[in-house]
Design a protein around this motif. Structure first.
Motif, PDB file in Angstrom:
ATOM      1  N   SER A 154      27.639  48.033  47.634  1.00 60.25           N
ATOM      2  CA  SER A 154      27.756  48.697  48.923  1.00 60.25           C
ATOM      3  C   SER A 154      27.979  47.656  50.015  1.00 60.25           C
ATOM      4  N   ILE A 155      28.929  47.933  50.904  1.00 61.71           N
ATOM      5  CA  ILE A 155      29.202  47.040  52.034  1.00 61.71           C
ATOM      6  C   ILE A 155      29.224  47.859  53.317  1.00 61.71           C
ATOM      7  N   ASP A 156      29.134  47.164  54.460  1.00 60.38           N
ATOM      8  CA  ASP A 156      29.176  47.825  55.762  1.00 60.38           C
ATOM      9  C   ASP A 156      30.587  48.348  56.008  1.00 60.38           C
ATOM     10  N   THR A 191      31.690  49.957  58.591  1.00 56.94           N
ATOM     11  CA  THR A 191      32.077  50.109  59.991  1.00 56.94           C
ATOM     12  C   THR A 191      32.943  48.969  60.492  1.00 56.94           C
ATOM     13  N   LYS A 192      33.103  47.932  59.698  1.00 61.02           N
ATOM     14  CA  LYS A 192      33.946  46.815  60.135  1.00 61.02           C
ATOM     15  C   LYS A 192      34.644  46.185  58.939  1.00 61.02           C
ATOM     16  N   GLU A 193      35.680  45.425  59.231  1.00 56.16           N
ATOM     17  CA  GLU A 193      36.422  44.722  58.195  1.00 56.16           C
ATOM     18  C   GLU A 193      35.552  43.594  57.645  1.00 56.16           C
ATOM     19  N   SER A 194      35.593  43.353  56.321  1.00 58.58           N
ATOM     20  CA  SER A 194      34.786  42.284  55.744  1.00 58.58           C
ATOM     21  C   SER A 194      35.515  41.661  54.553  1.00 58.58           C
ATOM     22  N   THR A 195      35.057  40.490  54.217  1.00 56.89           N
ATOM     23  CA  THR A 195      35.563  39.779  53.053  1.00 56.89           C
ATOM     24  C   THR A 195      34.435  39.685  52.043  1.00 56.89           C
ATOM     25  N   GLN A 196      34.759  39.932  50.795  1.00 56.77           N
ATOM     26  CA  GLN A 196      33.748  39.869  49.735  1.00 56.77           C
ATOM     27  C   GLN A 196      34.077  38.727  48.777  1.00 56.77           C
ATOM     28  N   THR A 197      33.040  38.081  48.293  1.00 54.23           N
ATOM     29  CA  THR A 197      33.199  37.014  47.310  1.00 54.23           C
ATOM     30  C   THR A 197      32.502  37.434  46.029  1.00 54.23           C
ATOM     31  N   VAL A 198      33.221  37.330  44.935  1.00 54.09           N
ATOM     32  CA  VAL A 198      32.654  37.666  43.628  1.00 54.09           C
ATOM     33  C   VAL A 198      32.510  36.355  42.865  1.00 54.09           C
ATOM     34  N   THR A 199      31.332  36.117  42.298  1.00 52.73           N
ATOM     35  CA  THR A 199      31.071  34.850  41.595  1.00 52.73           C
ATOM     36  C   THR A 199      30.816  35.098  40.112  1.00 52.73           C
ATOM     37  N   ASP A 200      30.682  34.012  39.381  1.00 55.18           N
ATOM     38  CA  ASP A 200      30.376  34.027  37.942  1.00 55.18           C
ATOM     39  C   ASP A 200      31.452  34.733  37.119  1.00 55.18           C
ATOM     40  N   LEU A 201      32.694  34.557  37.516  1.00 58.53           N
ATOM     41  CA  LEU A 201      33.802  35.135  36.756  1.00 58.53           C
ATOM     42  C   LEU A 201      34.237  34.148  35.678  1.00 58.53           C
ATOM     43  N   THR A 202      34.947  34.648  34.707  1.00 53.10           N
ATOM     44  CA  THR A 202      35.450  33.817  33.619  1.00 53.10           C
ATOM     45  C   THR A 202      36.814  33.244  34.007  1.00 53.10           C
ATOM     46  N   ALA A 203      36.996  31.966  33.699  1.00 54.29           N
ATOM     47  CA  ALA A 203      38.258  31.292  34.027  1.00 54.29           C
ATOM     48  C   ALA A 203      39.417  31.926  33.269  1.00 54.29           C
ATOM     49  N   ASN A 204      40.586  31.908  33.910  1.00 56.12           N
ATOM     50  CA  ASN A 204      41.837  32.378  33.315  1.00 56.12           C
ATOM     51  C   ASN A 204      41.736  33.829  32.818  1.00 56.12           C
TER      52      ASN A 204
END
Length: 176
Positions: free
Chosen positions: A13-15, A17-30
């Motif tokens: 869930s994100i706010d 009411t405004k534009e935002s940028t999300q960062t997703v971590t712990d992803l697998t390379a390639n």
């Protein structure tokens, strides 16, 4: 692609009411991932267009090689030393008696190749002579050089005392 209801109940869930940028971590390379968003108000529920993104290939970190020498036993005709290298594809050493220490490239090209962990005995040396030993290691184009190890062969052992006994005698013969 999941439905709006699945995204709204299981997603992050994100706010809204405004534009935002999300960062997703712990992803697998390639690896390719698909991102979608869902919104809902009193009258409308919508799912965004799917955004496909692929993570970069894993970057290989090339460790710097290291190499060190440790003096061992010395006799009048031999010197011994240990070589300890880390992160090395190739390790070599050179023994010399005078002049400047050779560069890493010269040691690796012209020296005697050894394992990363080795004990070396150099034979047939001259007594009472100072020898210098230097080693180099390489890994994926990176090189390292050891400190110069100075070793002096021992003086020749004194000859053993030999007792000489002289026996005096007479020559006897039978005459006519």
């Amino acid at each position: 692609i999941p439905t709006a209801e699945v995204i709204l109940s299981n997603g992050v869930s994100i706010d809204a009411t405004k534009e935002s940028t999300q960062t997703v971590t712990d992803l697998t390379a390639n690896t390719e991932y698909v991102f979608v968003a869902a919104v809902k108000n009193e009258s409308v529920t919508k799912v965004s267009t799917a955004l496909k993104m692929k993570t970069l290939e894993a970057q290989v970190v090339i460790e710097d090689p290291t190499v060190a020498l440790t003096a061992g036993d010395v006799t009048e005709t031999t010197i011994a030393f240990s070589v300890a290298a880390t992160n090395a594809e190739k390790v070599a050493y050179v023994v010399y008696t005078e002049g400047e220490a050779p560069a890493a490239e010269a040691i690796l090209e012209n020296g005697t190749e050894v394992e990363a962990e080795a004990t070396v005995v150099v034979e047939n040396l001259t007594a009472e002579t100072t020898y210098y030993v230097i080693a180099a290691a390489s890994n994926q184009g990176k090189t390292a050089v050891s400190e110069v190890l100075e070793m002096t062969t021992e003086e020749p052992a004194a000859p053993e005392e030999v007792e000489i006994t002289t026996i005096y005698g007479r020559r006897w013969g039978i005459g006519n």
